[in-house]
Design an enzyme around this catalytic site. Structure first.
Site, PDB file in Angstrom:
ATOM      1  N   HIS A  44       0.845  -1.206   0.000  1.00 18.42           N
ATOM      2  CA  HIS A  44       0.000   0.000   0.000  1.00 18.42           C
ATOM      3  C   HIS A  44       0.878   1.254   0.000  1.00 18.42           C
ATOM      4  O   HIS A  44       0.585   2.247  -0.676  1.00 18.42           O
ATOM      5  CB  HIS A  44      -0.914  -0.045   1.232  1.00 18.42           C
ATOM      6  CG  HIS A  44      -1.622   1.240   1.516  1.00 18.42           C
ATOM      7  ND1 HIS A  44      -2.501   1.823   0.632  1.00 18.42           N
ATOM      8  CD2 HIS A  44      -1.585   2.066   2.596  1.00 18.42           C
ATOM      9  CE1 HIS A  44      -2.976   2.946   1.158  1.00 18.42           C
ATOM     10  NE2 HIS A  44      -2.429   3.118   2.346  1.00 18.42           N
ATOM     11  N   GLU A  64      -0.548   6.193  12.967  1.00 19.37           N
ATOM     12  CA  GLU A  64      -1.815   5.563  13.305  1.00 19.37           C
ATOM     13  C   GLU A  64      -1.678   4.056  13.504  1.00 19.37           C
ATOM     14  O   GLU A  64      -2.212   3.507  14.460  1.00 19.37           O
ATOM     15  CB  GLU A  64      -2.836   5.848  12.203  1.00 19.37           C
ATOM     16  CG  GLU A  64      -4.251   5.704  12.691  1.00 19.37           C
ATOM     17  CD  GLU A  64      -5.255   5.694  11.558  1.00 19.37           C
ATOM     18  OE1 GLU A  64      -4.925   6.175  10.457  1.00 19.37           O
ATOM     19  OE2 GLU A  64      -6.369   5.199  11.779  1.00 19.37           O
ATOM     20  N   ASP A  65      -1.002   3.400  12.586  1.00 22.01           N
ATOM     21  CA  ASP A  65      -1.007   1.933  12.598  1.00 22.01           C
ATOM     22  C   ASP A  65       0.156   1.319  13.359  1.00 22.01           C
ATOM     23  O   ASP A  65       0.123   0.129  13.671  1.00 22.01           O
ATOM     24  CB  ASP A  65      -1.015   1.397  11.160  1.00 22.01           C
ATOM     25  CG  ASP A  65      -2.302   1.767  10.444  1.00 22.01           C
ATOM     26  OD1 ASP A  65      -3.286   2.068  11.152  1.00 22.01           O
ATOM     27  OD2 ASP A  65      -2.320   1.770   9.203  1.00 22.01           O
ATOM     28  N   ASP A 104      -3.169   8.085  -1.172  1.00 22.43           N
ATOM     29  CA  ASP A 104      -3.577   7.032  -0.237  1.00 22.43           C
ATOM     30  C   ASP A 104      -5.000   6.571  -0.571  1.00 22.43           C
ATOM     31  O   ASP A 104      -5.279   5.379  -0.703  1.00 22.43           O
ATOM     32  CB  ASP A 104      -3.502   7.629   1.183  1.00 22.43           C
ATOM     33  CG  ASP A 104      -4.140   6.761   2.236  1.00 22.43           C
ATOM     34  OD1 ASP A 104      -3.843   5.552   2.259  1.00 22.43           O
ATOM     35  OD2 ASP A 104      -4.915   7.293   3.059  1.00 22.43           O
ATOM     36  N   HIS A 130       3.023   7.550   5.789  1.00 26.73           N
ATOM     37  CA  HIS A 130       1.752   8.180   6.142  1.00 26.73           C
ATOM     38  C   HIS A 130       0.916   7.389   7.149  1.00 26.73           C
ATOM     39  O   HIS A 130       0.040   7.958   7.782  1.00 26.73           O
ATOM     40  CB  HIS A 130       0.934   8.517   4.891  1.00 26.73           C
ATOM     41  CG  HIS A 130       0.190   7.360   4.301  1.00 26.73           C
ATOM     42  ND1 HIS A 130       0.713   6.567   3.311  1.00 26.73           N
ATOM     43  CD2 HIS A 130      -1.038   6.858   4.567  1.00 26.73           C
ATOM     44  CE1 HIS A 130      -0.166   5.630   2.990  1.00 26.73           C
ATOM     45  NE2 HIS A 130      -1.243   5.771   3.736  1.00 26.73           N
TER      46      HIS A 130
HETATM   47 MN    MN Z   1      -2.988   4.470   4.023  1.00 30.21          MN
END
Ligand code: MN
Length: 571
Positions: free
Chosen positions: A49, A77-78, A144, A73
Site C-alpha cells: 500500500h 496511526e497503525d 492514499d 503516512h
Molecule cells: Mn494508508
C-alpha cells in the site's frame, strides 16, 4: 511495484539529487520495518500500500519530502510511532505532513439529513483544507485514497459504501477543485460500482458498442484533420480520442433521459498544439471544414474554469452531419488539466528548491500560483470573509474554524467563536438552554475560543435562559440576535386560567396536567367542580404568551373526554 520504480520515476523529474534519493530510501525502509508483518485486508503485505501511494506521488512529480511522507503516512496511526520520533528521524516537515494525513483520517463523512447534506459535504471539504495547511498533506491523502479505493473490494460491505461515498462526495471534489481532473474522474469512476451498482452494470452493458463505434469513426477522421491542419501550417503535438468517464457520462445521461444519442462528447477528439494562437487557428480550420453547432463553442482559454481548466471546445456537424466534439489545447494546458495543483507544485518547487525545504507551509511561497487563485475564488463563494485573501498567505482559512459535534458533523464558524456560538448554530433551543460545554471531553468555560478540529458537546438544562453576559463574548451575529430576542422574552409571568368541561374518567387529571408539563408550563393551582352532568376543571398556569395559551388550548381539545375549554388571563 517496487522501490526502484519509484526512485526511477523521481529521478526522471529530479535528476542528480542523491541526498533526496537517500531520504526516500530511508523512509521506505523505516516504514517497512515498523509495519513489519502487518497485512492489508487483501492479505497483501501492508508495505505494498505504501509503495503504491509513494509511486503515485512520484508520478505526480512530487518532491522527495512528499514521497517520503507517502511511505510514512500510516506509521503514526497503525504502528503507534510517536510524532517526536518521526520528527527526530525525518525532520519537522515530514512529521507535519504525516501528522496532517493522520488527522484527516479521523474525519469521517456520513450522510446526514437530506437538506443538510450539501452543506455538510462542503464544510467537510473546507475543513480538510483548513486542517491540512500544506497542500502536500492533501496530495498524500489523495494518493492514499486512490489505492484504498482500488482495493475496496476486500473490505466489508458497509465500510465499502461509506468510503465510496466519502470519496465521491469529498475527495473527488477536492481533487477537481485543485484542478486534478484526471484523478477526480478516476476516483469517481472507482466509486461508481459501489454507489450505484445497477446503473453501473446498465451503463457498461449499453455503452460499450457506442464507444467502440465512435472511436472507429474518429480514427477515420484523423487523417483528414491532419491534412487540413497541415495546409494551415499547424502540426499537432498529439491527437487522441478521449472517452468520457463512465460516472460523468452517467450524470449527463440523467439530464438527457438516458438517451445516449444526445451525448456528443461520449468520445471526443483531442488536439494538442504548441501555442495559444495555434489553438484558435485549429478551431478555425475545423469550422471551415464542418459547421459548428450553435451554442457549443466554449472558450475556456479566455475564460478558464474556476479550477484552472483551459481548452477550446467545439461541437461540429461532421461527416454525415454527425455531431462531434473537438477539444483543443496546448501541452501546458493539457498538463494542468490532468494534474492541476500537482503540476503547479512541481514547477514551483523546482524554482525555489533550496530555500524551500526550510519552510513548513507552502502558501506564503506560492502567492501567485494558480491553486491559490482557485482557493480564493472558492472562498469568494462564501460571503462575509474578505479578509481571507490576506489570511491565505499563512493559512487557507484562518478566518474560519471547523469544529465537530460529538456525532462527527462538521460545524463551520468564524475564528474566535465560543461554545455559545456553536450551540446557537446547532439550534436556538440548545443555545438558549446552554449551561456548560465540553471540548474534546474536557469542561471549558462558555467564553472558550474554539479551534479547528475541536469536538464540542453542549450541556443543557431545561427552562434555562441565556445570560446577558454572553453578549460580551459571542462572535457570531446569529448568536447575538438570538440571545437578545431570548432576553426580551423574559417578561414577568402572567397567570392564565383554563376552564375545562369534560366527561369524567380515571386518569383524566393526569392526561390534562401532562399537556402542561410536556410544554414546560408550571401549574400553580387545580380545582375540580361538579356542575350538572359534566365536571369542570379549573387550572391556573404560568404562561407569558398568548400563542402558548392557544397552543395548550388546542392540545387540551384533542383529549377525547374534553368537551369544552376556555381560558382567560387572571394575574
Ligand atoms: Mn494508508
Amino acid at each position: 511495484m517496487d522501490l526502484e520504480r519509484i526512485i526511477k520515476k523521481f529521478n526522471a523529474h529530479f535528476p542528480h539529487q542523491e541526498e533526496q534519493e537517500r531520504l526516500i530510501r530511508k523512509a521506505a525502509s523505516f516504514a517497512k520495518e515498523v509495519h513489519g508483518h502487518q497485512l492489508r485486508a487483501s492479505k497483501e503485505p501492508y508495505f505494498n500500500h505504501l509503495l503504491e501511494t509513494a509511486y503515485k506521488l512520484a508520478e505526480w512529480r512530487m518532491d522527495a519530502t512528499t514521497i517520503a511522507a507517502g511511505f510514512l503516512h500510516d506509521v503514526l496511526e497503525d504502528c503507534q510511532i510517536p510524532k517526536e520520533v518521526l520528527e527526530k528521524e525525518f525532520g519537522a516537515e515530514i512529521a507535519f505532513i504525516v501528522d496532517g494525513v493522520t488527522k484527516l483520517g479521523e474525519l469521517k463523512y456520513r450522510q446526514e439529513k437530506e437538506e443538510d447534506e450539501k452543506n455538510e459535504a462542503e464544510s467537510l471539504r473546507k475543513m480538510i483544507l483548513a486542517i491540512s495547511k500544506d497542500l502536500r498533506v492533501i496530495f498524500v491523502k489523495l494518493a492514499d485514497r486512490l489505492h484504498n479505493i482500488k482495493t475496496l473490494q476486500f473490505l466489508p460491505q458497509p465500510k465499502q459504501k461509506r468510503i465510496a461515498l466519502e470519496t465521491a462526495e469529498i475527495y473527488a471534489p477536492i481533487a477537481y477543485r485543485l484542478g486534478m481532473q484526471s484523478l477526480a474522474g478516476e476516483l469517481e469512476d472507482l466509486t461508481f460500482p459501489y454507489l450505484y451498482p445497477k446503473e453501473y452494470a446498465w451503463l457498461k452493458e449499453n455503452v460499450k458498442e457506442s464507444y467502440q463505434e465512435r472511436e472507429a469513426y474518429l480514427k477515420k477522421l484523423e487523417p483528414q484533420v491532419r491534412e487540413q491542419l497541415a495546409k494551415a501550417g499547424v502540426y499537432p503535438l498529439a491527437i487522441d480520442y478521449r472517452a468520457k468517464r463512465l460516472f460523468s457520462l452517467y450524470k449527463k445521461l440523467i439530464r438527457y433521459n438516458m438517451n445516449l444519442e444526445q451525448v456528443y462528447d461520449l468520445v471526443a477528439f483531442r488536439i494538442i498544439v504548441k501555442t495559444i494562437e495555434e489553438c484558435y487557428l485549429t478551431m478555425g480550420v475545423i469550422h471551415q471544414i464542418w459547421p459548428p453547432m450553435p451554442g457549443r463553442i466554449k472558450d475556456y482559454i479566455a475564460l478558464p474554469k474556476p479550477n484552472g481548466y483551459q481548452s477550446l471546445h467545439t461541437t461540429v456537424f461532421c461527416v454525415n452531419n454527425r455531431p462531434t466534439e473537438f477539444q483543443i489545447r496546448t501541452q501546458e494546458m493539457h498538463e494542468q488539466a490532468e494534474n492541476g495543483a500537482a503540476a503547479h507544485w512541481f514547477y514551483e518547487s523546482k524554482k525555489g528548491s533550496k530555500e524551500y525545504s526550510e519552510k513548513k507551509a507552502i502558501a506564503a511561497d506560492l502567492k501567485e500560483a494558480l491553486w491559490i487563485k482557485q482557493l480564493k475564488e472558492w472562498q469568494n463563494q462564501f460571503p462575509g470573509s474578505r479578509e481571507f485573501i490576506e489570511a491565505i498567505k499563512v493559512d487557507f482559512f484562518s478566518d474560519r474554524i471547523f469544529v465537530l459535534t460529538p456525532k462527527g458533523m462538521v460545524i463551520d464558524l468564524p475564528a474566535g467563536s465560543t461554545p455559545v456560538d456553536f450551540a446557537y448554530k446547532i439550534h436556538t433551543k440548545i443555545g438558549d438552554s446552554c449551561v456548560g460545554a465540553k471540548v474534546n471531553n474536557r469542561i471549558v468555560p462558555l467564553d472558550y475560543q474554539l479551534q479547528s478540529g475541536d469536538v464540542v458537546e453542549i450541556l443543557t438544562q431545561k427552562s434555562k435562559k441565556p445570560s446577558p453576559n454572553w453578549l460580551g463574548f459571542v462572535k457570531t451575529r446569529h448568536a447575538k440576535k438570538k440571545i437578545k430576542s431570548a432576553l426580551k422574552d423574559i417578561t414577568p409571568l402572567k397567570k392564565v386560567e383554563f376552564q375545562i368541561t369534560c366527561q369524567d374518567k380515571i386518569g383524566l387529571i393526569k392526561d390534562i396536567s401532562s399537556v402542561f408539563s410536556r410544554n414546560h408550563i408550571h401549574i400553580s393551582d387545580i380545582e375540580t367542580k361538579s356542575k350538572g352532568h359534566f365536571p369542570t376543571i379549573k387550572i391556573i398556569a404560568d404562561i407569558n404568551k398568548k400563542e402558548k395559551a392557544e397552543e395548550i388550548l388546542i392540545k387540551l381539545k384533542k383529549i377525547k373526554e374534553v368537551k369544552e375549554v376556555g381560558y382567560k388571563v387572571v394575574n
